[in-house]
Scaffold this motif. Sequence first.
Motif, PDB file in Angstrom:
ATOM      1  N   ALA A 135     -10.963  -0.369   2.998  1.00  0.00           N
ATOM      2  CA  ALA A 135      -9.789  -1.125   2.780  1.00  0.00           C
ATOM      3  C   ALA A 135      -8.612  -0.649   3.839  1.00  0.00           C
ATOM      4  O   ALA A 135      -8.689   0.516   4.225  1.00  0.00           O
ATOM      5  CB  ALA A 135      -9.399  -1.024   1.308  1.00  0.00           C
ATOM      6  N   ARG A 136      -7.695  -1.263   3.833  1.00  0.00           N
ATOM      7  CA  ARG A 136      -6.434  -1.165   4.712  1.00  0.00           C
ATOM      8  C   ARG A 136      -5.299  -1.585   4.179  1.00  0.00           C
ATOM      9  O   ARG A 136      -5.206  -2.755   3.537  1.00  0.00           O
ATOM     10  CB  ARG A 136      -6.532  -1.143   6.210  1.00  0.00           C
ATOM     11  N   VAL A 137      -4.142  -1.035   4.027  1.00  0.00           N
ATOM     12  CA  VAL A 137      -2.783  -1.465   3.933  1.00  0.00           C
ATOM     13  C   VAL A 137      -2.159  -2.381   4.904  1.00  0.00           C
ATOM     14  O   VAL A 137      -2.264  -1.775   5.951  1.00  0.00           O
ATOM     15  CB  VAL A 137      -1.905  -0.258   3.379  1.00  0.00           C
ATOM     16  N   ILE A 138      -1.936  -3.531   4.371  1.00  0.00           N
ATOM     17  CA  ILE A 138      -1.126  -4.267   5.504  1.00  0.00           C
ATOM     18  C   ILE A 138       0.315  -4.389   5.481  1.00  0.00           C
ATOM     19  O   ILE A 138       0.907  -4.108   6.378  1.00  0.00           O
ATOM     20  CB  ILE A 138      -1.666  -5.791   5.128  1.00  0.00           C
ATOM     21  N   SER A 139       0.716  -4.081   4.366  1.00  0.00           N
ATOM     22  CA  SER A 139       2.231  -3.963   3.979  1.00  0.00           C
ATOM     23  C   SER A 139       2.504  -3.209   2.559  1.00  0.00           C
ATOM     24  O   SER A 139       1.769  -3.653   1.437  1.00  0.00           O
ATOM     25  CB  SER A 139       2.638  -5.494   3.731  1.00  0.00           C
ATOM     26  N   LEU A 140       3.254  -2.366   2.727  1.00  0.00           N
ATOM     27  CA  LEU A 140       3.755  -1.583   1.452  1.00  0.00           C
ATOM     28  C   LEU A 140       5.211  -1.409   1.506  1.00  0.00           C
ATOM     29  O   LEU A 140       5.973  -0.898   1.732  1.00  0.00           O
ATOM     30  CB  LEU A 140       3.252  -0.219   1.661  1.00  0.00           C
ATOM     31  N   GLY A 141       5.647  -2.540   0.936  1.00  0.00           N
ATOM     32  CA  GLY A 141       7.181  -2.786   0.394  1.00  0.00           C
ATOM     33  C   GLY A 141       7.626  -1.947  -0.747  1.00  0.00           C
ATOM     34  O   GLY A 141       7.003  -1.247  -1.376  1.00  0.00           O
ATOM     35  N   LYS A 142       9.020  -2.141  -1.159  1.00  0.00           N
ATOM     36  CA  LYS A 142       9.640  -1.556  -2.319  1.00  0.00           C
ATOM     37  C   LYS A 142       8.769  -2.176  -3.556  1.00  0.00           C
ATOM     38  O   LYS A 142       9.016  -1.446  -4.692  1.00  0.00           O
ATOM     39  CB  LYS A 142      10.982  -1.606  -2.339  1.00  0.00           C
ATOM     40  N   THR A 143       8.554  -3.338  -3.604  1.00  0.00           N
ATOM     41  CA  THR A 143       8.031  -4.034  -4.830  1.00  0.00           C
ATOM     42  C   THR A 143       6.853  -4.497  -4.839  1.00  0.00           C
ATOM     43  O   THR A 143       6.094  -4.872  -5.670  1.00  0.00           O
ATOM     44  CB  THR A 143       8.982  -5.083  -5.391  1.00  0.00           C
ATOM     45  N   ILE A 144       6.372  -4.942  -3.596  1.00  0.00           N
ATOM     46  CA  ILE A 144       5.110  -5.858  -3.259  1.00  0.00           C
ATOM     47  C   ILE A 144       4.460  -4.982  -2.170  1.00  0.00           C
ATOM     48  O   ILE A 144       4.853  -4.818  -1.108  1.00  0.00           O
ATOM     49  CB  ILE A 144       5.340  -7.372  -2.898  1.00  0.00           C
ATOM     50  N   ALA A 145       2.947  -4.992  -2.455  1.00  0.00           N
ATOM     51  CA  ALA A 145       1.866  -4.592  -1.401  1.00  0.00           C
ATOM     52  C   ALA A 145       0.912  -5.524  -1.006  1.00  0.00           C
ATOM     53  O   ALA A 145       0.561  -6.280  -1.864  1.00  0.00           O
ATOM     54  CB  ALA A 145       1.405  -3.324  -1.719  1.00  0.00           C
TER      55      ALA A 145
ATOM     56  N   VAL B 174       4.185  -2.784  -6.727  1.00  0.00           N
ATOM     57  CA  VAL B 174       4.463  -1.405  -6.373  1.00  0.00           C
ATOM     58  C   VAL B 174       5.236  -0.834  -7.452  1.00  0.00           C
ATOM     59  O   VAL B 174       6.349  -1.325  -8.098  1.00  0.00           O
ATOM     60  CB  VAL B 174       5.029  -1.128  -5.097  1.00  0.00           C
ATOM     61  N   MET B 175       4.703   0.332  -8.138  1.00  0.00           N
ATOM     62  CA  MET B 175       5.258   1.081  -9.279  1.00  0.00           C
ATOM     63  C   MET B 175       5.135   2.461  -8.717  1.00  0.00           C
ATOM     64  O   MET B 175       4.144   2.893  -8.148  1.00  0.00           O
ATOM     65  CB  MET B 175       4.662   0.558 -10.513  1.00  0.00           C
ATOM     66  N   GLU B 176       6.007   3.298  -9.582  1.00  0.00           N
ATOM     67  CA  GLU B 176       5.983   4.537  -9.279  1.00  0.00           C
ATOM     68  C   GLU B 176       4.546   5.229 -10.140  1.00  0.00           C
ATOM     69  O   GLU B 176       4.768   4.904 -11.255  1.00  0.00           O
ATOM     70  CB  GLU B 176       7.181   5.331  -9.657  1.00  0.00           C
ATOM     71  N   SER B 177       3.970   6.181  -9.589  1.00  0.00           N
ATOM     72  CA  SER B 177       3.012   6.690 -10.217  1.00  0.00           C
ATOM     73  C   SER B 177       3.099   7.459 -11.102  1.00  0.00           C
ATOM     74  O   SER B 177       4.000   8.333 -11.078  1.00  0.00           O
ATOM     75  CB  SER B 177       1.734   7.194  -9.481  1.00  0.00           C
ATOM     76  N   ALA B 178       2.194   7.983 -12.159  1.00  0.00           N
ATOM     77  CA  ALA B 178       2.377   9.057 -13.213  1.00  0.00           C
ATOM     78  C   ALA B 178       2.540  10.450 -12.456  1.00  0.00           C
ATOM     79  O   ALA B 178       3.187  11.116 -12.651  1.00  0.00           O
ATOM     80  CB  ALA B 178       1.316   8.887 -14.038  1.00  0.00           C
ATOM     81  N   MET B 179       1.576  10.428 -11.203  1.00  0.00           N
ATOM     82  CA  MET B 179       1.562  11.647 -10.551  1.00  0.00           C
ATOM     83  C   MET B 179       3.124  12.152  -9.918  1.00  0.00           C
ATOM     84  O   MET B 179       3.459  12.994  -9.968  1.00  0.00           O
ATOM     85  CB  MET B 179       0.721  11.442  -9.549  1.00  0.00           C
ATOM     86  N   ALA B 180       3.676  10.839  -9.352  1.00  0.00           N
ATOM     87  CA  ALA B 180       5.089  11.133  -8.787  1.00  0.00           C
ATOM     88  C   ALA B 180       5.823  11.368  -9.804  1.00  0.00           C
ATOM     89  O   ALA B 180       6.775  12.206  -9.644  1.00  0.00           O
ATOM     90  CB  ALA B 180       5.471   9.652  -8.022  1.00  0.00           C
ATOM     91  N   ARG B 181       5.995  10.873 -10.864  1.00  0.00           N
ATOM     92  CA  ARG B 181       6.783  11.122 -12.193  1.00  0.00           C
ATOM     93  C   ARG B 181       6.587  12.370 -12.642  1.00  0.00           C
ATOM     94  O   ARG B 181       7.536  13.127 -12.900  1.00  0.00           O
ATOM     95  CB  ARG B 181       6.639  10.217 -13.541  1.00  0.00           C
TER      96      ARG B 181
END
Length: 143
Positions: free
Chosen positions: A99-109, A132-139
């Motif tokens: 897999a590859r990320v095409i676009s990672l925006g603030k609300t949609i990936a 796109v949401m903040e992960s538990a790991m980031a929190r």
Amino acid sequence: MGVQSIFDDFPVPSSARLLGWEVRAIDPAAQTIEIGFVLDDRFLNPAGNVQGGFLAAMLDDTQGPALFSASGGTVYAPTIDFHIVCLKPARPGHFTGKARVISLGKTIAVTEAELFDEGGALVARGTFTSRVMESAMARRGQQ
């Protein structure tokens, strides 16, 4: 034989364990990942091929980790829409998801994923849109 990655301390979900999920290669800078899977006769449809829903699950369990890795673990992105194309019948055995990320925006990936059988044949591919949401790991890191 997995590689060292951000997933070393990440609890693998039971659905991924069922599919034999294992990180094989990871490149956060390129926003790509390679995941291994192992499916047996429990995943077959009446025609004797891997049921398409399991192909979709493997693709989803490849693209999601690509997003998580690309963000350094800060993004959890539940799938909100996906399109899967099954290109050939898949028999039980070992599979490789890429897999590859095409676009990672603030609300949609947006991501793409491909699934290969153990002979290297492309059996399915998909495009995914995720929230796109903040992960538990980031929190946890903010506390």
